[in-house]
Design a protein around this motif. Structure first.
Motif, mmCIF file in Angstrom:
data_model
loop_
_atom_site.group_PDB
_atom_site.id
_atom_site.type_symbol
_atom_site.label_atom_id
_atom_site.label_comp_id
_atom_site.label_asym_id
_atom_site.label_seq_id
_atom_site.Cartn_x
_atom_site.Cartn_y
_atom_site.Cartn_z
ATOM 1 N N UNK A 108 -6.448 -54.135 20.280
ATOM 2 C CA UNK A 108 -7.599 -54.918 20.736
ATOM 3 C C UNK A 108 -8.801 -54.051 21.088
ATOM 4 N N UNK A 109 -8.567 -52.827 21.553
ATOM 5 C CA UNK A 109 -9.671 -52.031 22.105
ATOM 6 C C UNK A 109 -9.869 -50.646 21.508
ATOM 7 N N UNK A 110 -8.831 -50.024 20.946
ATOM 8 C CA UNK A 110 -8.911 -48.594 20.661
ATOM 9 C C UNK A 110 -8.489 -48.192 19.261
ATOM 10 N N UNK A 111 -8.881 -48.942 18.260
ATOM 11 C CA UNK A 111 -8.582 -48.519 16.896
ATOM 12 C C UNK A 111 -9.768 -47.733 16.347
ATOM 13 N N UNK A 112 -9.544 -46.961 15.303
ATOM 14 C CA UNK A 112 -10.631 -46.222 14.676
ATOM 15 C C UNK A 112 -11.674 -47.174 14.102
ATOM 16 N N UNK A 113 -11.231 -48.313 13.606
ATOM 17 C CA UNK A 113 -12.160 -49.304 13.060
ATOM 18 C C UNK A 113 -13.117 -49.786 14.151
ATOM 19 N N UNK A 114 -12.571 -50.159 15.310
ATOM 20 C CA UNK A 114 -13.418 -50.610 16.411
ATOM 21 C C UNK A 114 -14.350 -49.498 16.887
ATOM 22 N N UNK A 115 -13.808 -48.294 17.004
ATOM 23 C CA UNK A 115 -14.610 -47.157 17.452
ATOM 24 C C UNK A 115 -15.765 -46.899 16.486
ATOM 25 N N UNK A 116 -15.477 -46.895 15.197
ATOM 26 C CA UNK A 116 -16.536 -46.610 14.214
ATOM 27 C C UNK A 116 -17.587 -47.717 14.199
ATOM 28 N N UNK A 117 -17.163 -48.967 14.391
ATOM 29 C CA UNK A 117 -18.135 -50.060 14.446
ATOM 30 C C UNK A 117 -19.057 -49.905 15.653
ATOM 31 N N UNK A 118 -18.499 -49.554 16.801
ATOM 32 C CA UNK A 118 -19.323 -49.333 18.001
ATOM 33 C C UNK A 118 -20.251 -48.143 17.817
ATOM 34 N N UNK A 119 -19.726 -47.095 17.230
ATOM 35 C CA UNK A 119 -20.538 -45.903 17.006
ATOM 36 C C UNK A 119 -21.702 -46.202 16.066
ATOM 37 N N UNK A 120 -21.445 -46.944 15.004
ATOM 38 C CA UNK A 120 -22.513 -47.304 14.066
ATOM 39 C C UNK A 120 -23.550 -48.202 14.736
ATOM 40 N N UNK A 121 -23.099 -49.118 15.583
ATOM 41 C CA UNK A 121 -24.035 -49.977 16.309
ATOM 42 C C UNK A 121 -24.912 -49.140 17.231
ATOM 43 N N UNK A 122 -24.285 -48.241 17.985
ATOM 44 C CA UNK A 122 -25.055 -47.390 18.888
ATOM 45 C C UNK A 122 -26.028 -46.492 18.137
ATOM 46 N N UNK A 123 -25.574 -45.918 17.046
ATOM 47 C CA UNK A 123 -26.464 -45.043 16.278
ATOM 48 C C UNK A 123 -27.609 -45.843 15.673
#
Length: 132
Positions: free
Chosen positions: A67-82
């Protein structure tokens, strides 16, 4: 947690946010050894009484990770932030002073309370939020 094992980790730092106490693992306060021992013993006694308890906590850990800590979720958040930062930088032509102000504001909103909750040892005594 990813090894499908019940996890016992310090409440301070990242694991305090990652683990949901009693559902996906357990928080241990490293400054209260007796309570940590009680928690471990209690867990293993409960596993002895209810053979499904171990699996329940292990499955809770996997669910929390998915729910919170997959690479897919992390990369989506990182792309949003960038994307947000890139757009903001383009629009505002940020210089170093403005960037520093933004980071200070982010720190004040997000991390100051977390930082103040971490116990500090002073002369053999534990202080939290500057108190002794």
């Amino acid at each position: 947690m990813t090894c499908v094992l019940p996890t016992f980790a310090t409440i301070h730092g990242g694991s305090g946010e990652i683990i949901v106490h009693g559902a996906s693992g357990f928080h241990i306060d490293p400054y209260q050894g007796d309570k940590a021992v009680e928690l471990l013993v209690s867990f293993f006694e409960k596993c002895k009484e209810d053979t499904a308890h171990w699996e329940k906590i292990s499955k809770g850990a996997i669910k929390r990770i998915e729910e919170k800590y997959t690479w897919k979720l992390y990369s989506e958040r990182l792309m949003t932030l960038s994307g947000v930062y890139g757009f903001w930088k383009y629009v505002s032509k940020l210089d170093r002073r403005e960037t520093k102000r933004y980071l200070e504001m982010f720190y004040a909103f997000k991390y100051r309370n977390l930082e103040q909750s971490i116990p500090i040892h002073l002369d053999g005594k534990v202080a939290v939020n500057g108190s002794k």
